[in-house]
Design an enzyme around this catalytic site. Structure first.
Site, PDB file in Angstrom:
ATOM      1  N   GLU A  75     -21.221   4.323  31.111  1.00 26.62           N
ATOM      2  CA  GLU A  75     -21.878   3.089  30.711  1.00 26.62           C
ATOM      3  C   GLU A  75     -22.089   3.068  29.201  1.00 26.62           C
ATOM      4  OE1 GLU A  75     -22.276   0.128  30.870  1.00 26.62           O
ATOM      5  OE2 GLU A  75     -23.799  -0.261  32.419  1.00 26.62           O
TER       6      GLU A  75
ATOM      7  N   ARG B 220     -18.818  -1.353  40.520  1.00 27.67           N
ATOM      8  CA  ARG B 220     -20.084  -0.863  39.985  1.00 27.67           C
ATOM      9  C   ARG B 220     -20.712   0.116  40.977  1.00 27.67           C
ATOM     10  NH1 ARG B 220     -25.994  -3.612  38.795  1.00 27.67           N
ATOM     11  NH2 ARG B 220     -26.745  -1.870  37.536  1.00 27.67           N
ATOM     12  N   HIS B 221     -21.336   1.157  40.464  1.00 28.03           N
ATOM     13  CA  HIS B 221     -22.001   2.167  41.287  1.00 28.03           C
ATOM     14  C   HIS B 221     -23.117   1.570  42.140  1.00 28.03           C
ATOM     15  CE1 HIS B 221     -25.626   2.056  38.789  1.00 28.03           C
ATOM     16  NE2 HIS B 221     -24.815   1.980  37.751  1.00 28.03           N
TER      17      HIS B 221
END
Length: 247
Positions: free
Chosen positions: A93, A10-11
């Site tokens: 996303e 995840r960023h």
């Protein structure tokens, strides 16, 4: 034939994460905390007994910058990782439609039915807002199954290109973690988004993960036509799942 590990990452944090706003497909950049998280994650991944062969990323800037910062560290640790992440819109996303940019209370005020779902399920702000969004609850909301499928299909194509065949329609039980005892494993890094990761892993393994923190890492490995899921391979890169920031 070498079977690669896939690290879904995840960023790092953004201003909207910090403000608890829904991001979805809106392109919100990393903040300084997010950049620090990305660098730290790169350090942790570089320290693992993994030979990183490729990096892929969502083309949204928060994921792309996270990927570039991670790749800088992985590249410094040694070959064969290429110089730049490969970007794809298929790793974006889930689109939250008209809910994007809203905080929790704004979401509840605009669509009271979502508040009712939260009350009936015991949802708290430590859980994912995505879990409250049922089909038709928000105009423009992307179908969850379709979102998970585009991510799963992308992974299947990546693995096929790397000489591995894995059937994205088959689930596997959750093992304790990837076995790295025989030496460095081949690794593929995929930097994307919290809800996408959860939808992909649910579709591939049948396991719905808890909410993922910024910088969390989830490991997948294809094995005999099935997918194995491991949350952290015994490293400091394991996910924190209680972060209150939405995707």
């Amino acid at each position: 034939m070498t079977t690669p590990l896939v690290a879904l990452i995840r960023h790092g944090q953004t201003a909207w994460n910090l403000e608890s706003r829904m991001q979805g497909s809106t392109d919100v950049p990393l903040n300084d905390t997010g950049r620090a998280e990305a660098r730290a994650r790169g350090e942790e991944l570089a320290a693992l007994p993994v030979r990183w062969s490729a990096c892929f990323s969502s083309d949204l800037s928060r994921a792309e910058e996270t990927a570039r910062l991670i790749v800088q560290r992985l590249r410094a640790a040694g070959p064969p990782l290429g110089p730049e992440p490969q970007l794809s819109a298929r790793l974006r996303e889930r689109s939250f439609g008209q809910a994007e940019g809203l905080r929790v209370e704004e979401l509840f005020a605009r669509w009271p039915g979502i508040r009712e779902v939260a009350a009936s399920t015991g949802w708290t702000e430590r859980d994912s807002l995505n879990d409250l969004l049922q089909p038709g609850s928000v105009p423009g909301l992307e179908d969850a199954e379709a979102c998970g499928r585009r991510g799963a299909d992308f992974l299947a194509e990546v693995l096929q290109e790397h000489g591995t065949a894995a059937d994205a329609g088959h689930a596997a039980s959750t093992p304790p973690g990837p076995d790295m005892s025989s030496g460095p494993a081949e690794g593929i890094a995929v930097v994307c988004h919290g809800t996408l990761i959860r939808l992909v892993t649910a579709q591939l393994t049948g396991t719905l993960l808890p909410k993922l923190a910024n910088g969390a890492v989830v490991w997948l490995r294809p094995s005999e036509g099935r997918w194995e899921l491991s949350v952290g391979p015994g490293s400091t890169a394991s996910p924190r799942v209680s972060d209150p920031a939405p995707s």
